[in-house]
Design a protein around this motif. Sequence first.
Motif, PDB file in Angstrom:
ATOM      1  N   ALA A 234       0.830  -1.204   0.000  1.00 27.45           N
ATOM      2  CA  ALA A 234       0.000   0.000   0.000  1.00 27.45           C
ATOM      3  C   ALA A 234       0.865   1.253   0.000  1.00 27.45           C
ATOM      4  N   ALA A 235       1.859   1.282   0.869  1.00 28.85           N
ATOM      5  CA  ALA A 235       2.729   2.458   0.955  1.00 28.85           C
ATOM      6  C   ALA A 235       3.456   2.709  -0.354  1.00 28.85           C
ATOM      7  N   ALA A 236       3.881   1.639  -1.013  1.00 28.28           N
ATOM      8  CA  ALA A 236       4.612   1.791  -2.270  1.00 28.28           C
ATOM      9  C   ALA A 236       3.731   2.409  -3.356  1.00 28.28           C
ATOM     10  N   GLN A 237       2.503   1.936  -3.472  1.00 23.24           N
ATOM     11  CA  GLN A 237       1.597   2.478  -4.490  1.00 23.24           C
ATOM     12  C   GLN A 237       1.205   3.919  -4.167  1.00 23.24           C
ATOM     13  N   LEU A 238       0.893   4.176  -2.920  1.00 22.61           N
ATOM     14  CA  LEU A 238       0.468   5.520  -2.537  1.00 22.61           C
ATOM     15  C   LEU A 238       1.606   6.523  -2.662  1.00 22.61           C
ATOM     16  N   ALA A 239       2.842   6.071  -2.454  1.00 20.32           N
ATOM     17  CA  ALA A 239       3.997   6.962  -2.626  1.00 20.32           C
ATOM     18  C   ALA A 239       4.120   7.419  -4.078  1.00 20.32           C
ATOM     19  N   LEU A 240       3.757   6.548  -5.024  1.00 18.06           N
ATOM     20  CA  LEU A 240       3.794   6.944  -6.430  1.00 18.06           C
ATOM     21  C   LEU A 240       2.815   8.082  -6.701  1.00 18.06           C
ATOM     22  N   VAL A 241       1.670   8.010  -6.060  1.00 21.09           N
ATOM     23  CA  VAL A 241       0.633   9.034  -6.240  1.00 21.09           C
ATOM     24  C   VAL A 241       1.025  10.324  -5.531  1.00 21.09           C
ATOM     25  N   ASN A 242       1.540  10.191  -4.320  1.00 24.43           N
ATOM     26  CA  ASN A 242       1.820  11.356  -3.490  1.00 24.43           C
ATOM     27  C   ASN A 242       3.091  12.089  -3.875  1.00 24.43           C
ATOM     28  N   GLY A 243       4.019  11.386  -4.505  1.00 24.31           N
ATOM     29  CA  GLY A 243       5.256  12.018  -4.931  1.00 24.31           C
ATOM     30  C   GLY A 243       6.325  11.989  -3.854  1.00 24.31           C
ATOM     31  N   PRO A 244       7.568  12.268  -4.234  1.00 27.61           N
ATOM     32  CA  PRO A 244       8.687  12.149  -3.289  1.00 27.61           C
ATOM     33  C   PRO A 244       8.680  13.192  -2.176  1.00 27.61           C
ATOM     34  N   THR A 245       8.051  14.350  -2.424  1.00 27.33           N
ATOM     35  CA  THR A 245       8.076  15.429  -1.434  1.00 27.33           C
ATOM     36  C   THR A 245       6.661  15.833  -1.070  1.00 27.33           C
ATOM     37  N   PRO A 246       6.142  15.389   0.061  1.00 31.67           N
ATOM     38  CA  PRO A 246       4.789  15.776   0.460  1.00 31.67           C
ATOM     39  C   PRO A 246       4.626  17.295   0.484  1.00 31.67           C
ATOM     40  N   GLY A 247       3.572  17.763  -0.129  1.00 34.83           N
ATOM     41  CA  GLY A 247       3.329  19.197  -0.237  1.00 34.83           C
ATOM     42  C   GLY A 247       3.700  19.763  -1.580  1.00 34.83           C
ATOM     43  N   ALA A 248       4.615  19.091  -2.291  1.00 33.01           N
ATOM     44  CA  ALA A 248       5.006  19.522  -3.633  1.00 33.01           C
ATOM     45  C   ALA A 248       4.150  18.808  -4.674  1.00 33.01           C
ATOM     46  N   THR A 249       4.209  19.289  -5.899  1.00 28.65           N
ATOM     47  CA  THR A 249       3.456  18.660  -6.973  1.00 28.65           C
ATOM     48  C   THR A 249       4.017  17.269  -7.256  1.00 28.65           C
ATOM     49  N   SER A 250       3.153  16.264  -7.309  1.00 25.50           N
ATOM     50  CA  SER A 250       3.591  14.890  -7.537  1.00 25.50           C
ATOM     51  C   SER A 250       3.853  14.661  -9.022  1.00 25.50           C
ATOM     52  N   PRO A 251       4.538  13.565  -9.375  1.00 29.62           N
ATOM     53  CA  PRO A 251       4.771  13.264 -10.793  1.00 29.62           C
ATOM     54  C   PRO A 251       3.493  13.126 -11.604  1.00 29.62           C
ATOM     55  N   TYR A 252       2.378  12.822 -10.955  1.00 27.85           N
ATOM     56  CA  TYR A 252       1.103  12.732 -11.659  1.00 27.85           C
ATOM     57  C   TYR A 252       0.389  14.083 -11.744  1.00 27.85           C
ATOM     58  N   GLY A 253       1.019  15.125 -11.190  1.00 24.79           N
ATOM     59  CA  GLY A 253       0.434  16.458 -11.260  1.00 24.79           C
ATOM     60  C   GLY A 253      -0.467  16.831 -10.105  1.00 24.79           C
ATOM     61  N   TYR A 254      -0.521  16.004  -9.057  1.00 30.12           N
ATOM     62  CA  TYR A 254      -1.380  16.295  -7.923  1.00 30.12           C
ATOM     63  C   TYR A 254      -0.682  17.234  -6.943  1.00 30.12           C
ATOM     64  N   LYS A 255      -1.469  18.122  -6.359  1.00 34.85           N
ATOM     65  CA  LYS A 255      -0.943  19.048  -5.351  1.00 34.85           C
ATOM     66  C   LYS A 255      -2.093  19.499  -4.454  1.00 34.85           C
ATOM     67  N   LEU A 256      -1.837  19.584  -3.158  1.00 34.87           N
ATOM     68  CA  LEU A 256      -2.845  20.094  -2.244  1.00 34.87           C
ATOM     69  C   LEU A 256      -3.218  21.520  -2.619  1.00 34.87           C
ATOM     70  N   LEU A 257      -4.505  21.833  -2.581  1.00 36.30           N
ATOM     71  CA  LEU A 257      -4.923  23.218  -2.774  1.00 36.30           C
ATOM     72  C   LEU A 257      -4.406  24.052  -1.605  1.00 36.30           C
ATOM     73  N   SER A 258      -4.106  25.297  -1.854  1.00 37.52           N
ATOM     74  CA  SER A 258      -3.575  26.139  -0.783  1.00 37.52           C
ATOM     75  C   SER A 258      -4.637  26.466   0.258  1.00 37.52           C
ATOM     76  N   LYS A 259      -5.912  26.507  -0.162  1.00 40.03           N
ATOM     77  CA  LYS A 259      -7.007  26.793   0.771  1.00 40.03           C
ATOM     78  C   LYS A 259      -7.939  25.591   0.854  1.00 40.03           C
ATOM     79  N   PHE A 260      -8.123  25.080   2.050  1.00 38.41           N
ATOM     80  CA  PHE A 260      -9.017  23.946   2.249  1.00 38.41           C
ATOM     81  C   PHE A 260     -10.428  24.246   1.756  1.00 38.41           C
ATOM     82  N   SER A 261     -10.910  25.441   1.999  1.00 44.61           N
ATOM     83  CA  SER A 261     -12.279  25.795   1.623  1.00 44.61           C
ATOM     84  C   SER A 261     -12.498  25.770   0.115  1.00 44.61           C
TER      85      SER A 261
END
Length: 507
Positions: A234-261
């Motif tokens: 599970a950790a291995a697959q989720l790491a691919l999605v989340n990217g090497p640096t939490p908070g930065a843009t992942s290789p798949y283009g995902y990034k946390l929005l700056s505002k939760f709302s």
Amino acid sequence: MKINRNKYILIATAIVLTMVSCSEDFLNVDKSGSVSVDDYYKTPEDAYAALVSAYDPIRKNSGGFENYITMLNAGSDDHYAGGGSATDGAGIQAFSKYTLDANNIPGSFWSVPYQGVFNANILLVKLPDIPLDEATKTRYIAELKGLRAYYYFDLVRMFGNVPLILTPITTSEVYTVTQAAPSEVYAQIEKDLTEAIPNLPITITSKESGRLSKGAATALLGKVYLYEKKNAEAAAQLALVNGPTPGATSPYGYKLLSKFSDLWVVSNKFNSESILEISHTSEGNSDWGFWGSGRDEGNTVNVMVGPRGYNRMTGAPDLPSGWSFNPVTVDLYNFIKTDPRFNATVFDVLPYEAEAQAQDPPTHAYIAGYQDTGYFLNKFLPRQADVTTGTGAQPLNYKQDTYAIRLADTYLLEAEALGGTGARAQALLDAVRTRVGLPSVPVSQTAIMNERRLELAGEGHRWYDLVRTGKAASVLASRGFIAGKNEIFPIPFGELKNTKLVQNPNY
């Protein structure tokens, strides 16, 4: 799936095999005024329409009265069933009080995901003979396997013991189908996803929004592994999605929005945090005559969670009235009231009710529904600006999308899979907290589960989190939860009648 469903929906539902219940004759298609299965699946247009039909059941997350979000919320410690009375929706009321049985469970929780399975199965069989270019055909196959895995994941989590059907079956075979062990179902889910992932695109164009991507299928596989307690996988697959640096843009283009709302702004569809999104539209003209049939395309959670008889007071949000389902419990209110995500998550109507009562003559800001607390689920409350003026029924045509999987979810799932320890788990937890301005806290499984409760409140995750971590029996004891029984749903009576299916234990 951001496509013109209306162009295909009638023909697709006429020719695609669906399972409304095990007793339905879902292979006999009336050829008068419609297209038979034998005559269909001939052209690229046929294949695309059938692909659309395989996606359609995914809208059960937030479409129709019997949607996943409000049902699963009702069984958790964060919400009650609510609604207009103790009899307003027998299934959701029974689940909230743990009196669910084979007779009051809505049959659609079984039939709709099987509809998706069956729609995927038949197109997988028919695709080789349809004149499509190989790249398109390969992608369709990957999408269909990914969708089948998604539907079986819902089925095995809800019911535990379900039939594993991988090819179209005849009417007579319906009555002889038996259940597979959950381990077999999970093995097939893994197989479908691992075969699908290499052939899914990393990037989805705006015209294709809602279709499965490589990142979405990978995130789903990681979640599946976690439910199987295969934490390293599970950790291995989720790491691919989340990217090497939490908070930065992942290789798949995902990034946390700056505002939760901003996650709950209706126009902010398919944003950078969205991994698997359920699309809704106000252009489907959904109406009461086919509400919940799969043809409706609006978000029903919106109207369900709003306060009844809403009367806007000074400074209050401009809301249309709703049906008062899923009132927030006092327990969740107290847990989240000092958190920065509170205002985006909870609408507290009580101060406005006090204002209304102070008027001369006194009035009401809302009508208290069943199990009312005065606290409503703000993430899904529509505003007057979201009210449509189309020809369909207005309450059934809200257009807010919902997230089946989003990035903060996968951050916390990976941290959990890592055992709640270590620098990587700490960084994942910190990224979620930093986004809302909270300081770091030492990572642990308890800290991660608390963060999931705060971050994902009202999104339909809490009940599954309690069950899979073994906490449901203690946390939900006051509701009537019985260990060894209520971790899964009862199989609807209509599915057992005249078949070889066996009811789940203790029901």
